[in-house]
Design a protein around this motif. Structure first.
Motif, PDB file in Angstrom:
ATOM      1  N   GLN A   1      -8.475   8.860  -9.254  1.00 63.46           N
ATOM      2  CA  GLN A   1      -8.255   9.543 -10.460  1.00 63.46           C
ATOM      3  C   GLN A   1      -7.373  10.837  -9.525  1.00 63.46           C
ATOM      4  N   LEU A   2      -7.563  11.131  -8.561  1.00 60.29           N
ATOM      5  CA  LEU A   2      -6.812  12.302  -7.456  1.00 60.29           C
ATOM      6  C   LEU A   2      -5.118  11.933  -7.296  1.00 60.29           C
ATOM      7  N   PHE A   3      -4.607  13.205  -7.436  1.00 55.92           N
ATOM      8  CA  PHE A   3      -2.913  13.224  -7.545  1.00 55.92           C
ATOM      9  C   PHE A   3      -2.865  12.724  -5.259  1.00 55.92           C
ATOM     10  N   ASN A   4      -3.459  12.489  -4.990  1.00 52.85           N
ATOM     11  CA  ASN A   4      -3.354  12.205  -3.273  1.00 52.85           C
ATOM     12  C   ASN A   4      -4.544  10.993  -2.443  1.00 52.85           C
ATOM     13  N   PRO A   5      -4.804  10.500  -3.124  1.00 50.62           N
ATOM     14  CA  PRO A   5      -5.736   9.226  -3.342  1.00 50.62           C
ATOM     15  C   PRO A   5      -6.007   9.052  -1.833  1.00 50.62           C
ATOM     16  N   ASP A   6      -5.244   9.296  -1.398  1.00 50.79           N
ATOM     17  CA  ASP A   6      -5.609   8.308   0.482  1.00 50.79           C
ATOM     18  C   ASP A   6      -6.054   9.668   1.202  1.00 50.79           C
ATOM     19  N   LEU A   7      -6.119  10.646   0.550  1.00 48.00           N
ATOM     20  CA  LEU A   7      -6.985  12.384   1.393  1.00 48.00           C
ATOM     21  C   LEU A   7      -8.927  12.129   0.637  1.00 48.00           C
ATOM     22  N   GLN A   8      -8.299  11.439   0.028  1.00 47.49           N
ATOM     23  CA  GLN A   8      -9.591  11.563  -1.037  1.00 47.49           C
ATOM     24  C   GLN A   8     -10.617  12.227   0.123  1.00 47.49           C
ATOM     25  N   ALA A   9     -11.389  11.840   1.028  1.00 46.47           N
ATOM     26  CA  ALA A   9     -12.102  11.728   2.578  1.00 46.47           C
ATOM     27  C   ALA A   9     -12.357  12.683   2.387  1.00 46.47           C
ATOM     28  N   THR A  10     -11.307  13.688   3.333  1.00 50.01           N
ATOM     29  CA  THR A  10     -10.945  15.108   3.072  1.00 50.01           C
ATOM     30  C   THR A  10     -11.122  15.987   2.446  1.00 50.01           C
ATOM     31  N   LEU A  11     -10.971  15.360   1.552  1.00 48.61           N
ATOM     32  CA  LEU A  11     -10.675  16.790  -0.036  1.00 48.61           C
ATOM     33  C   LEU A  11     -12.180  16.709  -0.383  1.00 48.61           C
TER      34      LEU A  11
ATOM     35  N   ARG B   1      12.780   7.244   0.294  1.00 53.20           N
ATOM     36  CA  ARG B   1      14.426   7.233   1.565  1.00 53.20           C
ATOM     37  C   ARG B   1      14.166   8.803   1.892  1.00 53.20           C
ATOM     38  N   GLN B   2      13.292   9.383   1.462  1.00 57.06           N
ATOM     39  CA  GLN B   2      12.988   9.840   2.228  1.00 57.06           C
ATOM     40  C   GLN B   2      12.737  11.339   3.391  1.00 57.06           C
ATOM     41  N   ASP B   3      12.152  11.627   4.556  1.00 53.46           N
ATOM     42  CA  ASP B   3      10.635  12.078   4.960  1.00 53.46           C
ATOM     43  C   ASP B   3       9.861  12.691   4.556  1.00 53.46           C
ATOM     44  N   TYR B   4       8.985  12.336   3.091  1.00 54.32           N
ATOM     45  CA  TYR B   4       8.444  12.760   2.494  1.00 54.32           C
ATOM     46  C   TYR B   4       7.168  12.260   3.217  1.00 54.32           C
ATOM     47  N   LEU B   5       6.943  11.127   3.011  1.00 54.42           N
ATOM     48  CA  LEU B   5       4.490  11.152   3.268  1.00 54.42           C
ATOM     49  C   LEU B   5       4.626  11.821   5.063  1.00 54.42           C
ATOM     50  N   PRO B   6       5.376  11.458   6.087  1.00 49.52           N
ATOM     51  CA  PRO B   6       5.196  12.563   7.496  1.00 49.52           C
ATOM     52  C   PRO B   6       5.493  14.000   7.144  1.00 49.52           C
ATOM     53  N   GLN B   7       6.274  14.863   6.421  1.00 50.92           N
ATOM     54  CA  GLN B   7       5.979  16.234   6.160  1.00 50.92           C
ATOM     55  C   GLN B   7       5.077  16.471   5.317  1.00 50.92           C
ATOM     56  N   ARG B   8       4.573  15.388   4.589  1.00 51.87           N
ATOM     57  CA  ARG B   8       3.541  16.209   3.465  1.00 51.87           C
ATOM     58  C   ARG B   8       2.271  15.850   4.529  1.00 51.87           C
ATOM     59  N   ASN B   9       2.205  15.033   4.818  1.00 51.82           N
ATOM     60  CA  ASN B   9       1.044  15.384   5.874  1.00 51.82           C
ATOM     61  C   ASN B   9       1.113  16.013   6.680  1.00 51.82           C
ATOM     62  N   SER B  10       2.243  16.444   7.443  1.00 47.28           N
ATOM     63  CA  SER B  10       2.148  17.392   8.596  1.00 47.28           C
ATOM     64  C   SER B  10       1.930  18.932   7.902  1.00 47.28           C
ATOM     65  N   CYS B  11       2.168  18.781   6.906  1.00 45.97           N
ATOM     66  CA  CYS B  11       2.111  20.302   6.015  1.00 45.97           C
ATOM     67  C   CYS B  11       0.454  20.396   5.079  1.00 45.97           C
ATOM     68  N   PHE B  12      -0.499  19.250   5.049  1.00 45.53           N
ATOM     69  CA  PHE B  12      -1.375  19.252   4.701  1.00 45.53           C
ATOM     70  C   PHE B  12      -2.328  19.265   6.205  1.00 45.53           C
TER      71      PHE B  12
ATOM     72  N   ALA C   1       0.423  -1.657  -0.068  1.00 48.44           N
ATOM     73  CA  ALA C   1       0.023   0.012  -0.088  1.00 48.44           C
ATOM     74  C   ALA C   1       0.811   1.482  -0.078  1.00 48.44           C
ATOM     75  N   GLU C   2       1.764   1.488   0.638  1.00 41.08           N
ATOM     76  CA  GLU C   2       2.558   2.329   1.227  1.00 41.08           C
ATOM     77  C   GLU C   2       3.347   2.153  -0.784  1.00 41.08           C
ATOM     78  N   ALA C   3       4.114   1.434  -1.116  1.00 36.00           N
ATOM     79  CA  ALA C   3       4.637   1.367  -2.724  1.00 36.00           C
ATOM     80  C   ALA C   3       3.768   2.145  -3.480  1.00 36.00           C
ATOM     81  N   ALA C   4       2.387   1.905  -2.974  1.00 37.44           N
ATOM     82  CA  ALA C   4       1.772   2.450  -4.366  1.00 37.44           C
ATOM     83  C   ALA C   4       1.224   3.572  -3.850  1.00 37.44           C
TER      84      ALA C   4
END
Length: 329
Positions: free
Chosen positions: A269-279, A208-219, A187-190
């Motif tokens: 169809q979204l750039f951020n499929p994991d955030l669909q409900a909030t969006l 390899r970066q702290d990408y997801l936590p950083q992006r989620n914090s900004c969101f 799921a994370e890879a997808a």
């Protein structure tokens, strides 16, 4: 360094040049960022310099030329790139290239030049580089690599053969990513591939970066501004340490996803499929015209990053617009 799994079709195309003995004097390799275009160009350069290529066209890896290439000391291989990441290729670099090309190759095979990224050449450098294409020198192959071919003038592009790299197969990329980062769940890879817009090397960099936590914090901060729970100026100040281009990409993707949610788009169809409900919840009641206005502000902000503008002021403007847009629901 070997070919990447999704590059077999592109390699077959390059190998056909050698089989048919129709190697182009100038080849423009173009395509999305993160597909390994530079690695593909380097493999082709290595093969063109190799004294005994394999049956599939790849370099042998053992001859004198291959050993020199591996050590970055081959006299007939020239790499032209910016002196610093994010900087341009100057006219001095192109003049140095022209001087080297005025000499004969030292080996009996080809001489190869890689210019990467080709779109980094400034105007004076481009004008000087045009001479290399108009007056090609003996046994010289020039490989231009770029993510942004539209930034190159027609006078350059028209003098090159073109190779647009093939789209990477998602199944192949997912398997490769799992090999590179075994700790990632499927799921994370997808999700990383979706966020990287199926760009394999970009997805690996994210992993390899702290990408997801950083992006989620900004969101979460962006969401707090929408709900009037955080002040735009304070959030903009907190964002100062983040890469501006990355942050603008996130903001643009969230805004476009809200637009798509307005039209009841599916998660895939979204750039951020994991955030669909909030969006989807954000899309309810928003003025679509004003939302497109915010997207225009974001697009303009990308251009303004190249100017001496105060970055905090830029993000304050964006967040204030976003706050007011949600207040008027």
């Amino acid at each position: 360094m070997s070919l990447l799994p999704w590059q077999q079709q592109d390699w077959a195309h390059l190998h056909s040049y050698c089989v048919q003995q129709r190697i182009p004097q100038a080849l423009l390799i173009k395509g999305p960022q993160g597909y390994g275009k530079l690695r593909l160009a380097q493999q082709f350069a290595k093969a063109l310099l190799c004294a005994a290529p394999q049956t599939d066209g790849l370099a042998c890896g053992h001859c004198h030329s291959c050993l020199l290439f591996a050590a970055a000391t081959h006299p007939d291989f020239i790499s032209v790139a910016p002196e610093e990441v994010g900087k341009g290729i100057t006219i001095d670099a192109i003049r140095a290239l022209i001087t080297r090309l005025s000499l004969k190759p030292q080996f009996d095979k080809n001489r190869v030049v890689i210019v990467h990224p080709a779109d980094a050449m400034n105007l004076r450098a481009l004008n000087a580089f045009l001479k290399c294409l108009e007056e090609p020198t003996e046994r010289t192959v020039i490989l231009l690599v770029t993510d942004r071919p539209a930034k190159l003038p027609a006078t350059i592009v028209s003098r090159c053969q073109k190779l647009a790299v093939s789209p990477a197969d998602p199944v192949c990329v997912a398997a490769w990513l799992a090999q590179q980062q075994p700790e990632l769940s499927a799921a994370e890879a997808a999700l990383l591939l979706a966020l990287a817009q199926n760009s394999p090397l970009q997805a690996l960099a994210y992993a390899r970066q702290d990408y997801l936590p950083q992006r989620n914090s900004c969101f979460k901060a962006w969401l707090a501004v929408a709900r009037q729970q955080a002040h735009p100026v304070i959030v903009a100040e907190q964002w100062q340490a983040l890469p501006e281009q990355q942050l603008l990409f996130w903001l643009s993707s969230w805004v476009m996803d809200v637009v798509r949610c307005h039209y009841l788009a599916e998660a895939r169809q979204l750039f951020n499929p994991d955030l669909q409900a909030t969006l989807q919840s954000l899309a309810v009641g928003l003025d679509l015209k004003k939302l497109y206005g915010l997207y225009d502000v974001l697009l303009a902000s990308r251009q303004r990053l190249d100017t001496p503008i105060n970055k905090q002021s830029l993000f304050e403007e964006i967040l204030i617009y976003w706050s007011q847009l949600n207040r008027s629901k």
